[in-house]
Design an enzyme around this catalytic site. Structure first.
Site, PDB file in Angstrom:
ATOM      1  N   ARG A 111     -11.033   3.109   9.028  1.00  0.00           N
ATOM      2  CA  ARG A 111     -10.612   1.766   9.443  1.00  0.00           C
ATOM      3  C   ARG A 111     -11.786   0.992  10.046  1.00  0.00           C
ATOM      4  O   ARG A 111     -11.686  -0.198  10.272  1.00  0.00           O
ATOM      5  CB  ARG A 111      -9.552   1.873  10.544  1.00  0.00           C
ATOM      6  CG  ARG A 111      -8.117   2.109  10.139  1.00  0.00           C
ATOM      7  CD  ARG A 111      -7.288   0.854  10.141  1.00  0.00           C
ATOM      8  NE  ARG A 111      -5.936   0.873  10.683  1.00  0.00           N
ATOM      9  CZ  ARG A 111      -4.917   1.635  10.361  1.00  0.00           C
ATOM     10  NH1 ARG A 111      -5.067   2.621   9.525  1.00  0.00           N
ATOM     11  NH2 ARG A 111      -3.735   1.447  10.892  1.00  0.00           N
TER      12      ARG A 111
ATOM     13  N   ARG B 293      12.844 -10.868   7.091  1.00  0.00           N
ATOM     14  CA  ARG B 293      13.967 -10.130   7.686  1.00  0.00           C
ATOM     15  C   ARG B 293      14.593 -10.884   8.865  1.00  0.00           C
ATOM     16  O   ARG B 293      13.891 -11.324   9.778  1.00  0.00           O
ATOM     17  CB  ARG B 293      13.459  -8.760   8.149  1.00  0.00           C
ATOM     18  CG  ARG B 293      14.562  -7.867   8.651  1.00  0.00           C
ATOM     19  CD  ARG B 293      14.132  -6.473   8.688  1.00  0.00           C
ATOM     20  NE  ARG B 293      12.921  -6.302   9.501  1.00  0.00           N
ATOM     21  CZ  ARG B 293      12.469  -5.129   9.878  1.00  0.00           C
ATOM     22  NH1 ARG B 293      13.107  -4.044   9.531  1.00  0.00           N
ATOM     23  NH2 ARG B 293      11.384  -5.035  10.601  1.00  0.00           N
TER      24      ARG B 293
ATOM     25  N   ARG C  57      -1.190  -9.986  13.312  1.00  0.00           N
ATOM     26  CA  ARG C  57      -1.448  -8.655  12.752  1.00  0.00           C
ATOM     27  C   ARG C  57      -2.356  -8.745  11.533  1.00  0.00           C
ATOM     28  O   ARG C  57      -3.274  -7.941  11.354  1.00  0.00           O
ATOM     29  CB  ARG C  57      -0.134  -7.983  12.342  1.00  0.00           C
ATOM     30  CG  ARG C  57       0.487  -7.181  13.459  1.00  0.00           C
ATOM     31  CD  ARG C  57       1.928  -6.852  13.144  1.00  0.00           C
ATOM     32  NE  ARG C  57       2.108  -5.902  12.057  1.00  0.00           N
ATOM     33  CZ  ARG C  57       3.226  -5.815  11.328  1.00  0.00           C
ATOM     34  NH1 ARG C  57       4.225  -6.634  11.541  1.00  0.00           N
ATOM     35  NH2 ARG C  57       3.322  -4.914  10.374  1.00  0.00           N
TER      36      ARG C  57
ATOM     37  N   LYS D 239       0.828  -1.220   0.000  1.00  0.00           N
ATOM     38  CA  LYS D 239       0.000   0.000   0.000  1.00  0.00           C
ATOM     39  C   LYS D 239       0.863   1.271   0.000  1.00  0.00           C
ATOM     40  O   LYS D 239       0.532   2.244  -0.683  1.00  0.00           O
ATOM     41  CB  LYS D 239      -0.939  -0.017   1.214  1.00  0.00           C
ATOM     42  CG  LYS D 239      -1.831   1.209   1.319  1.00  0.00           C
ATOM     43  CD  LYS D 239      -2.963   0.971   2.298  1.00  0.00           C
ATOM     44  CE  LYS D 239      -2.474   0.844   3.719  1.00  0.00           C
ATOM     45  NZ  LYS D 239      -2.251   2.121   4.401  1.00  0.00           N
TER      46      LYS D 239
ATOM     47  N   ARG E  22      13.219 -10.310  14.722  1.00  0.00           N
ATOM     48  CA  ARG E  22      12.603  -9.408  15.698  1.00  0.00           C
ATOM     49  C   ARG E  22      11.206  -9.936  15.998  1.00  0.00           C
ATOM     50  O   ARG E  22      10.583 -10.582  15.155  1.00  0.00           O
ATOM     51  CB  ARG E  22      12.474  -7.998  15.125  1.00  0.00           C
ATOM     52  CG  ARG E  22      13.801  -7.344  14.905  1.00  0.00           C
ATOM     53  CD  ARG E  22      13.663  -5.820  14.942  1.00  0.00           C
ATOM     54  NE  ARG E  22      14.968  -5.227  14.704  1.00  0.00           N
ATOM     55  CZ  ARG E  22      15.311  -4.578  13.596  1.00  0.00           C
ATOM     56  NH1 ARG E  22      14.420  -4.385  12.657  1.00  0.00           N
ATOM     57  NH2 ARG E  22      16.530  -4.102  13.448  1.00  0.00           N
TER      58      ARG E  22
END
Ligand code: AMP
Length: 227
Positions: A94, A128, A172, A20, A161
């Protein structure tokens, strides 16, 4: 035709990792639209230490959404300065109450929905890996270590992480889905939802570009830039 008929009122929606951010910046590069990002607006208020910024920080730190009335007031206040502009909302609305509040003031012409498969996003967001001692960052797709899971220079193990771990990423994405599905449904029913599906941002973008060329008023199209 009134002045508003020559302006585009648009919003963009997409999960974290859907591309996005990239698509929004390309839209802004190619079309004269004001980009209003609710996240940026909140971060700016936090930096300036405004009343809303202080309040917003308490919610953001807990990973929660800002209450609808606060968020709606903030965004509608910004939009008051943009009555003569075409705009692209990013991150707002949202929730359905936010969409309804927006509707009471502006008629939304189009909502661009980026639909990228869950598995692809998960791969992107979990790619990552870091070497904690040096801070060296690797990306499994773009900049992989010579040996999987091992730092090139020291041979020490790489770690992820908390935010990049598959469990966190899945949480999420599920939260995004649960939160925004009713908003997508709301705009689908209104007939303004335009969904772009794909696995690569570079392949989705030409479709978004072609679609916006039919939607953005001529006066807001930049003539010379190539997509
Ligand atoms: P973003 O940069 O869009 O991910 O926004 C960062 C944070 O700001 C989110 O995780 C929310 O806590 C908050 N936020 C941004 N936009 C909204 C919104 N429309 N409604 C409620 N909270 C929001």
């Amino acid at each position: 035709m009134g002045a508003s008929a020559r302006l585009l009122r648009a919003a963009i929606m997409g999960a974290p990792g859907s591309g996005k951010g990239t698509v929004s910046s390309r839209i802004i590069k190619h079309f004269e639209l004001k980009h209003l990002s609710s996240g940026d607006l909140l971060r700016d208020n936090m930096l300036r230490g405004t009343e809303i910024g202080v309040l917003a920080k308490t919610f953001i730190d807990q990973g929660k959404l800002i209450p609808d009335d606060v968020m709606t007031r903030l965004v509608l206040h910004e939009l008051k300065h943009l009555t003569q502009c075409s705009w692209l909302l990013d991150g707002f609305p949202r929730t359905v109450p936010q969409a309804e509040a927006l509707d009471r003031v502006y008629q939304i012409d189009t909502v661009i929905n980026l639909n990228v498969p869950f598995e692809v996003i998960k791969q992107r967001l979990t790619a990552r890996w870091i070497h904690p001692a040096s801070g060296r960052v690797y990306n499994i797709e773009f900049n992989p270590p010579k040996t999987v899971g091992v730092d090139d220079l020291t041979g020490e193990p790489l770690v992820q992480r908390e935010d990049d771990k598959p469990e966190t990423v899945i949480k999420r994405l599920k939260a995004y889905e649960a939160q925004t599905e009713p908003v997508l449904e709301y705009y689908r029913k209104k007939g303004v939802l335009e969904t772009f599906s794909g696995t690569e941002t570079n392949k989705i973008w030409p479709h978004v570009y072609a679609f916006l060329q039919t939607k953005v008023p001529q006066t807001n199209q930049k003539a010379s830039v190539h997509p």
